[in-house]
Design an enzyme around this catalytic site. Sequence first.
Site, PDB file in Angstrom:
ATOM      1  N   GLY A  57     -17.327  -8.323 -13.302  1.00  0.00           N
ATOM      2  CA  GLY A  57     -18.512  -9.281 -12.801  1.00  0.00           C
ATOM      3  C   GLY A  57     -19.258  -8.281 -12.415  1.00  0.00           C
ATOM      4  O   GLY A  57     -18.583  -7.297 -10.998  1.00  0.00           O
ATOM      5  N   CYS A  73     -11.226  -5.061 -11.635  1.00  0.00           N
ATOM      6  CA  CYS A  73     -12.188  -5.121 -11.438  1.00  0.00           C
ATOM      7  C   CYS A  73     -12.286  -6.203 -10.513  1.00  0.00           C
ATOM      8  O   CYS A  73     -12.039  -6.322  -9.819  1.00  0.00           O
ATOM      9  CB  CYS A  73     -13.401  -4.558 -12.668  1.00  0.00           C
ATOM     10  SG  CYS A  73     -14.162  -3.829 -11.235  1.00  0.00           S
ATOM     11  N   TYR A  74     -13.469  -7.216 -10.789  1.00  0.00           N
ATOM     12  CA  TYR A  74     -14.060  -7.966 -10.473  1.00  0.00           C
ATOM     13  C   TYR A  74     -12.845  -9.298  -9.986  1.00  0.00           C
ATOM     14  O   TYR A  74     -11.990  -9.496  -9.260  1.00  0.00           O
ATOM     15  CB  TYR A  74     -14.859  -8.731 -10.702  1.00  0.00           C
ATOM     16  CG  TYR A  74     -15.384 -10.215 -10.337  1.00  0.00           C
ATOM     17  CD1 TYR A  74     -16.331  -9.884  -8.798  1.00  0.00           C
ATOM     18  CD2 TYR A  74     -15.580 -10.893 -11.014  1.00  0.00           C
ATOM     19  CE1 TYR A  74     -16.551 -11.221  -8.440  1.00  0.00           C
ATOM     20  CE2 TYR A  74     -14.891 -12.628 -10.336  1.00  0.00           C
ATOM     21  CZ  TYR A  74     -16.344 -11.627  -9.429  1.00  0.00           C
ATOM     22  OH  TYR A  74     -16.476 -13.353  -7.929  1.00  0.00           O
ATOM     23  N   HIS A 101     -10.425  -0.214 -15.314  1.00  0.00           N
ATOM     24  CA  HIS A 101     -10.718  -0.568 -16.737  1.00  0.00           C
ATOM     25  C   HIS A 101     -10.359   0.126 -17.749  1.00  0.00           C
ATOM     26  O   HIS A 101      -9.864   0.773 -17.815  1.00  0.00           O
ATOM     27  CB  HIS A 101     -12.643  -0.131 -17.394  1.00  0.00           C
ATOM     28  CG  HIS A 101     -13.444  -1.080 -15.745  1.00  0.00           C
ATOM     29  ND1 HIS A 101     -13.878  -2.627 -16.272  1.00  0.00           N
ATOM     30  CD2 HIS A 101     -13.648  -1.008 -15.189  1.00  0.00           C
ATOM     31  CE1 HIS A 101     -14.537  -3.284 -15.596  1.00  0.00           C
ATOM     32  NE2 HIS A 101     -14.971  -2.107 -14.687  1.00  0.00           N
ATOM     33  N   GLU A 160      -9.928  -1.228 -21.070  1.00  0.00           N
ATOM     34  CA  GLU A 160     -10.197  -1.852 -21.761  1.00  0.00           C
ATOM     35  C   GLU A 160     -10.793  -0.369 -22.720  1.00  0.00           C
ATOM     36  O   GLU A 160     -11.703  -0.196 -23.574  1.00  0.00           O
ATOM     37  CB  GLU A 160     -10.936  -2.768 -21.833  1.00  0.00           C
ATOM     38  CG  GLU A 160     -12.873  -2.697 -21.398  1.00  0.00           C
ATOM     39  CD  GLU A 160     -12.156  -2.955 -20.432  1.00  0.00           C
ATOM     40  OE1 GLU A 160     -11.221  -2.944 -19.342  1.00  0.00           O
ATOM     41  OE2 GLU A 160     -13.017  -3.360 -19.045  1.00  0.00           O
ATOM     42  N   ASP A 189     -21.386  -9.745 -43.303  1.00  0.00           N
ATOM     43  CA  ASP A 189     -20.451 -11.108 -42.837  1.00  0.00           C
ATOM     44  C   ASP A 189     -20.899 -12.279 -44.424  1.00  0.00           C
ATOM     45  O   ASP A 189     -19.676 -13.033 -44.610  1.00  0.00           O
ATOM     46  CB  ASP A 189     -21.016 -11.649 -41.644  1.00  0.00           C
ATOM     47  CG  ASP A 189     -21.560 -10.302 -40.413  1.00  0.00           C
ATOM     48  OD1 ASP A 189     -20.092  -9.780 -41.105  1.00  0.00           O
ATOM     49  OD2 ASP A 189     -22.556 -10.402 -39.491  1.00  0.00           O
ATOM     50  N   LYS A 247     -16.676  -8.141 -35.512  1.00  0.00           N
ATOM     51  CA  LYS A 247     -17.771  -7.654 -36.487  1.00  0.00           C
ATOM     52  C   LYS A 247     -16.329  -6.324 -37.325  1.00  0.00           C
ATOM     53  O   LYS A 247     -16.522  -6.318 -38.282  1.00  0.00           O
ATOM     54  CB  LYS A 247     -18.994  -6.590 -36.397  1.00  0.00           C
ATOM     55  CG  LYS A 247     -19.295  -5.890 -37.139  1.00  0.00           C
ATOM     56  CD  LYS A 247     -20.368  -7.195 -38.418  1.00  0.00           C
ATOM     57  CE  LYS A 247     -21.373  -6.441 -39.128  1.00  0.00           C
ATOM     58  NZ  LYS A 247     -22.396  -7.601 -39.590  1.00  0.00           N
TER      59      LYS A 247
END
Length: 514
Positions: free
Chosen positions: A57, A84-85, A172, A174, A230, A370
């Site tokens: 954040g 992180c944050y 991070h 990710e 979708d 998605k």
Amino acid sequence: MDIKNQTVLIMDFGGQYTQLIARRVRECNVYCEIKSYKITAQEIKDGGYMGIIFTGGPNSAYDDNGPKCDPKLFELGIPVLGICYGAQLMAQTLGGKVVPVEGSREYGKTEVEFNTSSLLFHAADKENICWMSHTDRIEELPHGFKTTAISMDCPIAAMEDIKRNFFAVQFHPEVQHTVEGMLYLRNFLYNACMCTANWRMDDFVKETIASLKKQIGDKKVLCALSGGVDSSVAALLVHKAIGKQLTCIFVDHGLLRKDEGDQVEKVFKQQFDMNLIRVNAQERFLTKLAGVSEPERKRKIIGEEFIRVFEEESAKLGKMDYLCQGTIYPDVVESGVGESAVIKSHHNVGGLPEDIGFEGIIEPLRDLFKDEVRRAGLELGIPEFLVMRQPFPGPGLAIRIMGDITEEKLEIVREADAIMREEFAKSGLDKQVNQYFAVLTGVRSVGVMGDGRTYDNTIALRAVTTSDFMTADWARVPYDVLEKVSNRIVNEVDNVNRVVYDITSKPPATVEWE
Ligand code: XMP
């Protein structure tokens, strides 16, 4: 079987990678949900979560006004990973100390040294590259913690309290640049949270079909099928559950790409034997759009006309009980801080008014990202060309023709676009570039063809790479592909004598020209 019985909670503190973290967790075949950092310890307890991940954040953990978590959540006995944050917040909340980084700030790829006896870094390399992006750092460990990774400018790049199953990383895991990031995440999910990898698309499809069957019973469902990924996947899930009790209305507004309407009809009618009504409404839309140049008015007219056609057609069908929609997870995610999850209103073209008189709305894709929707689509047997297709805006080619819309202009842009798509597919670029199309610029210019002077249309080619379409970079398309596309367009499409390539990123430009 319930494939959501092992859910991990992602607590959003407003970080730019929140959705990416969630997608990574799901790539580990673990179901997760994103919730605002405001969720209380009691709600977490009631939710039965297996683990919690705090996102990054923009704030500082020592700032009184920054987002905080309910400190009681640390008493629930649930494993927590702070990123992180999130790492700093964990340190600050549990009695450690967070300070601003002085001097050189770490940003980008950073060499990190790991203690591989840590649960989080089990089987990892002792040294590796991680992605850092922070202006604060943890200076003092909270009670019970030990340092498990260090970097040049970050003496506490990771920490853990193995007794309480609390872990924190300054980098991070990710993002792709963190070389073994997925390993650290898997270690947390499987070895700390004790999740099993049971979130799988084949099971999702089976389970969803079974629960739709139960929910709908013998009632009737209506769906607006656009041919996009979708709505196609949503409709097919419902179709597999209730067969002919589902009716799909496909409004062909005449603003689709070359052959698209026929392809959609062929796949869903012939391959899946779906109850599909195709409404050929090109003339209606063109009449409404005649002489209209202003982009937002075009959008509005198309959106309204779409609803009108849909209402007229559905009225002919008699009473329908449910409306099926292709809403996906990013549309419903609860935002952590501020308004970071604003959905552009123009993305809801084709979204239908809720007062049409349905008993309820059915949204079988509400929980999926998605890429998961695409996997579910493949699982259901929808052809790859449909499932993997690039995004296409609801108002279609209307916003790729500058100025007013005529049948002739549609023909030009449709043919140019088809040539571009064909050449991109031949060169394999269709797999690398996220969106690409032709635009009829409305500019005429002088040219020479044979011995004669021409004064004709200019086509612009647009191709972008992006991960979220909120920002995008223009694609570095090889010159020989551009050359081929350009040559073919001026030779094969009437009334075009010039082709240009758009080299602006978003921002400041947008992906579409209107
Ligand atoms: P922009 O042009 O806003 O586009 O950078 C970002 C993404 O959104 C798509 N887009 C639309 N989709 N209705 C839609 O359904 C619209 O009116 C619309 N306008 C843009 C665009 O194709 C790109 O993928």
